[in-house]
Design a protein around this motif. Structure first.
Motif, PDB file in Angstrom:
ATOM      1  N   SER A   1     -20.513  -8.886 -33.499  1.00  6.28           N
ATOM      2  CA  SER A   1     -19.895 -10.038 -34.387  1.00  6.28           C
ATOM      3  C   SER A   1     -18.492  -9.474 -34.855  1.00  6.28           C
ATOM      4  O   SER A   1     -18.001  -9.936 -35.779  1.00  6.28           O
ATOM      5  N   ALA A   2     -18.068  -8.518 -34.010  1.00  4.34           N
ATOM      6  CA  ALA A   2     -16.495  -7.858 -34.562  1.00  4.34           C
ATOM      7  C   ALA A   2     -15.797  -8.913 -34.543  1.00  4.34           C
ATOM      8  O   ALA A   2     -15.636  -9.675 -33.764  1.00  4.34           O
ATOM      9  N   GLY A   3     -14.913  -8.693 -35.602  1.00  4.87           N
ATOM     10  CA  GLY A   3     -13.704  -9.692 -35.833  1.00  4.87           C
ATOM     11  C   GLY A   3     -13.814 -10.967 -36.497  1.00  4.87           C
ATOM     12  O   GLY A   3     -13.067 -11.516 -37.086  1.00  4.87           O
ATOM     13  N   THR A   4     -14.951 -11.239 -36.738  1.00  2.99           N
ATOM     14  CA  THR A   4     -15.373 -12.524 -37.411  1.00  2.99           C
ATOM     15  C   THR A   4     -15.958 -12.315 -38.845  1.00  2.99           C
ATOM     16  O   THR A   4     -16.237 -11.092 -39.257  1.00  2.99           O
ATOM     17  N   VAL A   5     -15.635 -13.059 -39.691  1.00  5.10           N
ATOM     18  CA  VAL A   5     -15.638 -13.225 -41.069  1.00  5.10           C
ATOM     19  C   VAL A   5     -16.624 -14.635 -41.381  1.00  5.10           C
ATOM     20  O   VAL A   5     -16.249 -15.547 -40.994  1.00  5.10           O
ATOM     21  N   THR A   6     -17.712 -14.267 -42.074  1.00  5.40           N
ATOM     22  CA  THR A   6     -18.746 -15.400 -42.590  1.00  5.40           C
ATOM     23  C   THR A   6     -18.202 -15.263 -44.092  1.00  5.40           C
ATOM     24  O   THR A   6     -18.582 -14.241 -44.828  1.00  5.40           O
ATOM     25  N   ALA A   7     -17.858 -16.336 -44.892  1.00  8.98           N
ATOM     26  CA  ALA A   7     -17.780 -16.103 -46.435  1.00  8.98           C
ATOM     27  C   ALA A   7     -18.342 -17.299 -47.068  1.00  8.98           C
ATOM     28  O   ALA A   7     -18.871 -18.318 -46.510  1.00  8.98           O
ATOM     29  N   PHE A   8     -18.966 -16.892 -48.313  1.00  7.47           N
ATOM     30  CA  PHE A   8     -19.775 -17.740 -49.261  1.00  7.47           C
ATOM     31  C   PHE A   8     -18.719 -17.608 -50.515  1.00  7.47           C
ATOM     32  O   PHE A   8     -18.702 -16.354 -51.146  1.00  7.47           O
ATOM     33  N   TYR A   9     -18.491 -18.510 -51.126  1.00  2.00           N
ATOM     34  CA  TYR A   9     -17.438 -18.408 -52.304  1.00  2.00           C
ATOM     35  C   TYR A   9     -17.646 -19.555 -53.328  1.00  2.00           C
ATOM     36  O   TYR A   9     -17.607 -20.712 -52.765  1.00  2.00           O
ATOM     37  N   MET A  10     -17.202 -19.356 -54.375  1.00  3.27           N
ATOM     38  CA  MET A  10     -16.471 -20.300 -55.364  1.00  3.27           C
ATOM     39  C   MET A  10     -15.454 -20.161 -55.637  1.00  3.27           C
ATOM     40  O   MET A  10     -14.749 -19.115 -55.823  1.00  3.27           O
TER      41      MET A  10
ATOM     42  N   GLU B   1     -11.954 -17.439 -58.302  1.00  2.00           N
ATOM     43  CA  GLU B   1     -12.297 -17.329 -57.165  1.00  2.00           C
ATOM     44  C   GLU B   1     -13.438 -16.140 -57.412  1.00  2.00           C
ATOM     45  O   GLU B   1     -13.024 -15.073 -57.727  1.00  2.00           O
ATOM     46  N   PHE B   2     -14.575 -16.242 -56.709  1.00  2.00           N
ATOM     47  CA  PHE B   2     -15.776 -15.437 -56.461  1.00  2.00           C
ATOM     48  C   PHE B   2     -15.957 -15.413 -55.001  1.00  2.00           C
ATOM     49  O   PHE B   2     -16.465 -16.378 -54.673  1.00  2.00           O
ATOM     50  N   ASP B   3     -15.873 -14.126 -54.456  1.00  2.00           N
ATOM     51  CA  ASP B   3     -16.108 -14.202 -52.965  1.00  2.00           C
ATOM     52  C   ASP B   3     -17.173 -13.308 -52.516  1.00  2.00           C
ATOM     53  O   ASP B   3     -17.201 -11.959 -53.034  1.00  2.00           O
ATOM     54  N   PHE B   4     -18.096 -13.800 -51.567  1.00  2.00           N
ATOM     55  CA  PHE B   4     -18.800 -12.641 -50.529  1.00  2.00           C
ATOM     56  C   PHE B   4     -18.076 -13.127 -49.507  1.00  2.00           C
ATOM     57  O   PHE B   4     -18.007 -14.088 -48.852  1.00  2.00           O
ATOM     58  N   GLU B   5     -17.665 -11.856 -48.646  1.00  2.00           N
ATOM     59  CA  GLU B   5     -17.254 -12.098 -47.442  1.00  2.00           C
ATOM     60  C   GLU B   5     -17.830 -10.906 -46.353  1.00  2.00           C
ATOM     61  O   GLU B   5     -18.010  -9.894 -46.736  1.00  2.00           O
ATOM     62  N   PHE B   6     -18.607 -11.338 -45.371  1.00  2.00           N
ATOM     63  CA  PHE B   6     -19.508 -10.563 -44.446  1.00  2.00           C
ATOM     64  C   PHE B   6     -18.540 -10.317 -43.198  1.00  2.00           C
ATOM     65  O   PHE B   6     -18.155 -11.260 -42.510  1.00  2.00           O
ATOM     66  N   LEU B   7     -18.252  -9.068 -43.302  1.00  2.00           N
ATOM     67  CA  LEU B   7     -17.341  -8.670 -42.340  1.00  2.00           C
ATOM     68  C   LEU B   7     -18.144  -8.264 -41.046  1.00  2.00           C
ATOM     69  O   LEU B   7     -18.910  -7.250 -41.151  1.00  2.00           O
ATOM     70  N   GLY B   8     -17.780  -8.924 -39.773  1.00  2.00           N
ATOM     71  CA  GLY B   8     -18.682  -8.633 -38.802  1.00  2.00           C
ATOM     72  C   GLY B   8     -18.459  -7.196 -38.101  1.00  2.00           C
ATOM     73  O   GLY B   8     -17.677  -6.488 -38.583  1.00  2.00           O
ATOM     74  N   ASN B   9     -19.319  -6.821 -37.049  1.00  2.00           N
ATOM     75  CA  ASN B   9     -19.429  -5.354 -36.527  1.00  2.00           C
ATOM     76  C   ASN B   9     -19.610  -5.457 -35.298  1.00  2.00           C
ATOM     77  O   ASN B   9     -19.837  -6.469 -34.557  1.00  2.00           O
ATOM     78  N   THR B  10     -19.505  -4.276 -34.732  1.00  2.00           N
ATOM     79  CA  THR B  10     -19.689  -4.093 -33.261  1.00  2.00           C
ATOM     80  C   THR B  10     -21.322  -3.618 -33.476  1.00  2.00           C
ATOM     81  O   THR B  10     -21.897  -3.201 -34.269  1.00  2.00           O
ATOM     82  N   THR B  11     -22.027  -3.897 -32.053  1.00  2.00           N
ATOM     83  CA  THR B  11     -23.602  -3.968 -32.168  1.00  2.00           C
ATOM     84  C   THR B  11     -23.787  -2.515 -32.689  1.00  2.00           C
ATOM     85  O   THR B  11     -23.293  -1.579 -32.091  1.00  2.00           O
ATOM     86  N   GLY B  12     -24.845  -2.508 -33.636  1.00  2.00           N
ATOM     87  CA  GLY B  12     -25.558  -1.306 -33.930  1.00  2.00           C
ATOM     88  C   GLY B  12     -24.844  -0.668 -35.217  1.00  2.00           C
ATOM     89  O   GLY B  12     -25.381   0.210 -35.882  1.00  2.00           O
ATOM     90  N   GLU B  13     -23.731  -1.358 -35.245  1.00  2.00           N
ATOM     91  CA  GLU B  13     -22.931  -0.940 -36.802  1.00  2.00           C
ATOM     92  C   GLU B  13     -23.613  -1.598 -37.909  1.00  2.00           C
ATOM     93  O   GLU B  13     -23.754  -2.894 -37.807  1.00  2.00           O
TER      94      GLU B  13
END
Length: 295
Positions: free
Chosen positions: A87-96, A105-117
């Protein structure tokens, strides 16, 4: 008509602090996606499988959704299963977030990774349009293998970021120290998935591999237990109503319990990989709230 939380019977084991608090005041609600939220862009990148909503990112577009209402104070939760594999390069965000240039603003940002990281979660808090309060955590589980809950608890005393009900960050009200606190702007609830390979993975060194697209984030368990702020009502009236003794103002919710304080210490000691408070290169003078926020 204002959305009313659906009542449901308490499960036999209320071993969870927040759930006990919520049941005590008779306000636990959960709802379907389409009762609380709507797609905000790229409708063709949404699929629905029963109670599960899936959003995809491909090389044409990401996708996002937003709450139909805005809120002030309460608790917002969603369960997310993050993008599997590379998922490297991708961001999934959940925020107010509130609106305008001086937004909160309050943020959760899930930063993608290379497989296994390990996946990294970046949290941030904006007050009056000013952010730069990033913290990064490595989660203690693989967030791509199953659904996990991510929550904001927000009242006049503190904002608590929770992962599976474990507090991972607290932003306290320090107005008595002259530090602004987000308590006078109604906020919407949002999520999105997008390509951020200019910065998301190893500082932008690892790019998105589009041969692995589509990248899919899955959602369920949408819960909003908050004070709703209708657009038709003046902001000052919404603020007055939401500030006058909802369940979120229970004294037990004005600070972490002892158990939660220990959980937060554990998270900080074992899983935090970056904290703006200790980044002397960015902040030669320690940000003033950092002198008070460490538990």
């Amino acid at each position: 008509m204002a959305w009313e939380p659906k009542r449901r019977k308490a499960p036999p084991f209320l071993n969870n602090y927040w759930q006990r608090q919520l049941y005590m005041v008779g306000c636990v609600g959960s709802s379907r996606f389409d009762e609380l939220y709507q797609p905000s862009w790229a409708m063709d990148h949404f699929t629905y499988e029963g109670e599960v909503l899936k959003m995809k990112l491909d090389n044409y577009s990401g996708a996002g959704f937003s709450s139909k209402s805005k809120y002030m104070f309460g608790k917002v939760t969603v369960q997310i299963k993050l993008v599997e594999g590379d998922s490297a390069g991708t961001v999934t965000a959940f925020y107010m977030s509130s609106d305008g240039p001086y937004h909160n603003e309050f943020d959760f940002e899930f930063l993608g990774n290379t497989t296994g990281e390990p996946y990294l979660v970046q949290t941030n808090v904006y007050v009056n349009g000013v952010g730069n309060r990033e913290q990064r955590l490595k989660l203690w589980f693989d967030p791509t293998k199953d659904f996990h809950s991510y929550s904001f608890l927000w009242n006049q005393r503190q904002v608590v970021f929770l992962v599976d009900e474990t507090p991972v960050r607290v932003h306290s009200n320090l107005e008595h120290k002259g530090i602004p606190y987000p308590k006078d702007q109604a906020m919407g609830v949002y999520s999105s998935i997008w390509n951020a390979d200019d910065w998301a993975t190893q500082g932008g060194r690892v790019k998105t591999d589009w041969s692995h697209a589509p990248f899919i984030a899955s959602y369920r368990g949408f819960e909003i237990n908050c004070c709703e702020c209708p657009d038709a009502v003046a902001a000052v009236d919404n603020m007055r109503r939401c500030s006058s003794g909802g369940w979120w103002d229970q004294p037990t919710l004005s600070e972490l319990s002892l158990h939660q304080s220990h959980q937060l210490l554990w998270v900080r000691a074992n899983h935090m990989v970056y904290d703006y408070c200790s980044d002397a290169a960015r902040f030669p003078a320690t940000p003033v709230e950092c002198q008070h926020h460490h538990h």
